[in-house]
Write a protein that holds these residues in place. Structure first.
Motif, PDB file in Angstrom:
ATOM      1  N   ASP A   8       0.829  -1.205   0.000  1.00 18.39           N
ATOM      2  CA  ASP A   8       0.000   0.000   0.000  1.00 18.39           C
ATOM      3  C   ASP A   8       0.863   1.254   0.000  1.00 18.39           C
ATOM      4  OD1 ASP A   8      -2.458  -1.290   0.016  1.00 18.39           O
ATOM      5  OD2 ASP A   8      -2.570  -1.341   2.200  1.00 18.39           O
ATOM      6  N   LEU A   9       0.473   2.219  -0.805  1.00 16.60           N
ATOM      7  CA  LEU A   9       1.141   3.525  -0.807  1.00 16.60           C
ATOM      8  C   LEU A   9       0.699   4.358   0.391  1.00 16.60           C
ATOM      9  CD1 LEU A   9       0.806   4.402  -4.607  1.00 16.60           C
ATOM     10  CD2 LEU A   9       2.840   3.571  -3.395  1.00 16.60           C
ATOM     11  N   ARG A  10      -0.534   4.111   0.844  1.00 15.25           N
ATOM     12  CA  ARG A  10      -1.093   4.828   1.998  1.00 15.25           C
ATOM     13  C   ARG A  10      -1.721   3.782   2.922  1.00 15.25           C
ATOM     14  NH1 ARG A  10      -3.054  10.572  -0.263  1.00 15.25           N
ATOM     15  NH2 ARG A  10      -2.353  10.375  -2.410  1.00 15.25           N
ATOM     16  N   PRO A  11      -0.894   3.080   3.689  1.00 16.55           N
ATOM     17  CA  PRO A  11      -1.415   2.004   4.549  1.00 16.55           C
ATOM     18  C   PRO A  11      -2.507   2.485   5.497  1.00 16.55           C
ATOM     19  CG  PRO A  11       0.988   1.991   4.516  1.00 16.55           C
ATOM     20  CD  PRO A  11       0.539   3.253   3.820  1.00 16.55           C
ATOM     21  N   ALA A  17      -7.575   4.184  -1.206  1.00 19.88           N
ATOM     22  CA  ALA A  17      -6.107   4.152  -1.228  1.00 19.88           C
ATOM     23  C   ALA A  17      -5.611   2.855  -1.861  1.00 19.88           C
ATOM     24  CB  ALA A  17      -5.553   4.317   0.178  1.00 19.88           C
ATOM     25  N   GLY A  18      -6.320   1.763  -1.647  1.00 24.16           N
ATOM     26  CA  GLY A  18      -5.968   0.506  -2.299  1.00 24.16           C
ATOM     27  C   GLY A  18      -6.102   0.612  -3.805  1.00 24.16           C
ATOM     28  N   ALA A  22      -3.183   0.089  -6.659  1.00 30.76           N
ATOM     29  CA  ALA A  22      -3.341  -0.830  -7.786  1.00 30.76           C
ATOM     30  C   ALA A  22      -3.189  -0.098  -9.120  1.00 30.76           C
ATOM     31  CB  ALA A  22      -4.695  -1.523  -7.704  1.00 30.76           C
ATOM     32  N   LEU A  23      -3.783   1.084  -9.233  1.00 26.88           N
ATOM     33  CA  LEU A  23      -3.667   1.855 -10.475  1.00 26.88           C
ATOM     34  C   LEU A  23      -2.223   2.266 -10.737  1.00 26.88           C
ATOM     35  CD1 LEU A  23      -6.892   4.028 -10.162  1.00 26.88           C
ATOM     36  CD2 LEU A  23      -6.466   2.265 -11.902  1.00 26.88           C
TER      37      LEU A  23
END
Length: 139
Positions: A8-11, A17-18, A22-23
């Motif tokens: 995750d970039l933003r856990p 945010a998921g 993914a994008l």
């Protein structure tokens, strides 16, 4: 084999945010963009046939394809998203927004009606947190 693990970039910031993570992981070299099948982990009945049904609605100019449930509510956690929505997702998150509905309000969305989904995939939106009306294995 064949699966890619992407942290995750933003856990801890939820499904929106998921989706951003993914994008970001998509290969963006295709000038037409790509479609991402986005699913919640607690939806075990998402079949290839369901995804094919959504894919048939993914036409030019569309940014997302969602199904409607039996109550008419859109289901953003079992949907297709076009790679072109990444900037909008990131902007929402940067502004403190975490709701998937806020994203869908800003996109061009094709919707598959429940009647069409139910005809071949009636259990598609039953999640692992749904208590069955009758205990499993009891006749």
């Amino acid at each position: 084999p064949g699966w890619q693990t992407v942290p995750d970039l933003r856990p801890g910031e939820g499904p929106l945010a998921g989706l951003e993570t993914a994008l970001n992981a998509l290969d963006r070299t295709d000038p037409a963009g790509r479609w991402l099948a986005f699913a919640a982990v607690d939806l075990p009945h998402l079949t290839p046939g369901f995804w094919t049904m959504l894919t048939h609605r993914a036409g030019a100019g569309m940014q997302a394809v969602t199904g409607l449930d039996a109550t008419g509510r859109t289901q953003p956690l079992a949907a297709l998203y076009h790679s072109s929505v990444l900037a909008q997702v990131s902007a929402l998150l940067d502004g403190g927004e975490r709701r998937m509905a806020a994203l869908l309000e800003r996109l061009v969305v094709a919707q598959v009606p429940w009647q069409q989904i139910a005809s071949s995939h009636p259990e598609v939106y039953l999640n692992l947190n749904t208590i069955p009306e009758q205990p499993i294995g009891v006749d």
